[in-house]
Write a protein that holds these residues in place. Structure first.
Motif, PDB file in Angstrom:
ATOM      1  N   LYS A  14       0.832  -1.109  -0.055  1.00 26.74           N
ATOM      2  CA  LYS A  14      -0.215   0.136   0.074  1.00 26.74           C
ATOM      3  C   LYS A  14       0.749   1.171  -0.156  1.00 26.74           C
ATOM      4  O   LYS A  14       0.578   2.204  -0.744  1.00 26.74           O
ATOM      5  CB  LYS A  14      -0.817  -0.068   1.376  1.00 26.74           C
ATOM      6  CG  LYS A  14      -1.782   1.222   1.604  1.00 26.74           C
ATOM      7  CD  LYS A  14      -2.494   1.299   2.658  1.00 26.74           C
ATOM      8  CE  LYS A  14      -3.162   2.670   2.878  1.00 26.74           C
ATOM      9  NZ  LYS A  14      -3.888   2.699   4.131  1.00 26.74           N
ATOM     10  N   GLU A  95      -4.562  -6.705  -1.757  1.00 19.00           N
ATOM     11  CA  GLU A  95      -4.870  -5.922  -0.357  1.00 19.00           C
ATOM     12  C   GLU A  95      -4.449  -4.666  -0.449  1.00 19.00           C
ATOM     13  O   GLU A  95      -4.987  -3.649  -0.341  1.00 19.00           O
ATOM     14  CB  GLU A  95      -5.486  -6.712   0.670  1.00 19.00           C
ATOM     15  CG  GLU A  95      -5.769  -5.969   1.714  1.00 19.00           C
ATOM     16  CD  GLU A  95      -7.318  -5.476   1.543  1.00 19.00           C
ATOM     17  OE1 GLU A  95      -7.665  -4.519   2.281  1.00 19.00           O
ATOM     18  OE2 GLU A  95      -8.084  -6.060   0.830  1.00 19.00           O
ATOM     19  N   GLN A  99      -6.202  -1.131  -1.234  1.00 23.92           N
ATOM     20  CA  GLN A  99      -6.145   0.100  -0.186  1.00 23.92           C
ATOM     21  C   GLN A  99      -5.596   1.219  -0.710  1.00 23.92           C
ATOM     22  O   GLN A  99      -6.236   2.373  -0.543  1.00 23.92           O
ATOM     23  CB  GLN A  99      -5.503  -0.470   1.377  1.00 23.92           C
ATOM     24  CG  GLN A  99      -6.306  -1.468   1.888  1.00 23.92           C
ATOM     25  CD  GLN A  99      -5.270  -1.747   3.389  1.00 23.92           C
ATOM     26  OE1 GLN A  99      -4.648  -1.254   3.657  1.00 23.92           O
ATOM     27  NE2 GLN A  99      -5.808  -2.853   3.765  1.00 23.92           N
ATOM     28  N   GLU A 103      -7.974   4.432  -1.097  1.00 29.68           N
ATOM     29  CA  GLU A 103      -7.778   5.454  -0.079  1.00 29.68           C
ATOM     30  C   GLU A 103      -7.094   6.502  -0.634  1.00 29.68           C
ATOM     31  O   GLU A 103      -7.379   7.634  -0.127  1.00 29.68           O
ATOM     32  CB  GLU A 103      -7.381   4.941   1.157  1.00 29.68           C
ATOM     33  CG  GLU A 103      -7.925   3.613   1.748  1.00 29.68           C
ATOM     34  CD  GLU A 103      -7.247   3.061   2.922  1.00 29.68           C
ATOM     35  OE1 GLU A 103      -6.482   3.599   3.565  1.00 29.68           O
ATOM     36  OE2 GLU A 103      -7.709   1.918   3.520  1.00 29.68           O
TER      37      GLU A 103
END
Length: 280
Positions: A14, A95, A99, A103
């Motif tokens: 991320k 994942e 994210q 985000e």
């Protein structure tokens, strides 16, 4: 044995995905500045200045340097003495991508099916490549590959008799056909050898190298320099406006191949060769 938790993998992926969208690698910025200093054509020099100013602003404001925030390509180098706990590593990587793109409000560019074109709405799944190595290290490199340049990439199964001249002609022809469509100045990854599929992976991996690096084999180092010169002599220039700066670098990776084949792949990237690496 080293143990790595999937939560740590997700966080690292991320953070890298967000960071690489906002921050141009320093070696790429240095290459842009060097090319600008050597430009004679004022429009080319001004265009490079605009590109550099855009990338400085992106880092300062922490906003994407390009509206195409890419499809994520990950290279996972995992030691045979590493244990992943907490879940499946591929889920953890995806994942982290999800994210980051949700985000950080990065553009979601991935469709679930190549023909029915339904957006996944979180830029997953990424393209994940694995390499098993000795030891207990885990290294993940992620790249944001925009498709303006990806669409200009090509692969060809040359005959061994085509030799060096055939390789040179194909690489230069590919850059010429790309023209302004790949948002030059471009970075050119070249994969020579292996099989049909291996050559394309080599070309993609080549784009992960530093701009100031050269192939360790002097023969291919000289070829990198020669191809960069030839591509820049095409006169396409920054954003297609003419000048000496069509190409920032040519990066070549090779592999053993079959006696009957000479696979060559050219993976083109715009100047924004966005990638980061995390070692666990």
């Amino acid at each position: 044995m080293k143990v790595v938790n999937t939560n740590d993998i997700t966080k690292a992926v991320k953070d890298m995905c967000v960071s690489m969208s906002h921050n141009l690698p320093k070696d790429v910025m240095k290459a842009l500045e060097e090319k600008r200093a050597n430009e004679d054509w004022q429009l080319a020099k001004d265009t490079l200045t605009t590109i550099i100013d855009n990338d400085i602003l992106a880092e300062d404001k922490q906003i994407p340097m390009c509206q195409d925030t890419g499809m994520v390509v990950a290279f996972v180098k995992i030691g045979q003495d590493v244990k992943i706990e907490g879940g499946w590593i591929e889920d953890a990587i995806n994942e982290g991508i999800r994210q980051a793109y949700v985000e950080a409000y990065l553009r979601k560019s991935v469709v679930k099916d190549p023909l029915r074109r339904v957006n996944t709405n979180d830029n997953t799944p990424g393209i994940i490549n694995y390499e098993i190595v000795p030891g207990d290290t885990l290294e993940i490199t992620v790249a944001a590959k925009g498709f303006g340049s990806e669409n200009m990439s090509r692969q060809k199964m040359l005959r061994p008799a085509d030799g060096l001249e055939g390789v040179v002609d194909f690489v230069v022809e590919t850059a010429k056909l790309a023209g302004p469509n790949a948002c030059p100045p471009i970075v050119v990854g070249v994969g020579i050898g292996g099989s049909f599929d291996r050559s394309t992976l080599l070309a993609k991996k080549a784009l992960m190298r530093k701009m100031d690096s050269y192939n360790e084999d002097e023969y291919y180092k000289d070829l990198e320099i020669k191809l960069e010169k030839m591509i820049n002599e095409l006169g396409i220039g920054p954003q297609g406006f003419g000048g000496k700066t069509t190409c920032l670098r040519v990066l070549i990776e090779t592999a053993p191949t079959h006696i009957a084949g000479l696979p060559v792949a050219v993976n083109i990237n715009c100047h924004a060769t966005r990638h980061e690496t995390h070692k666990f």
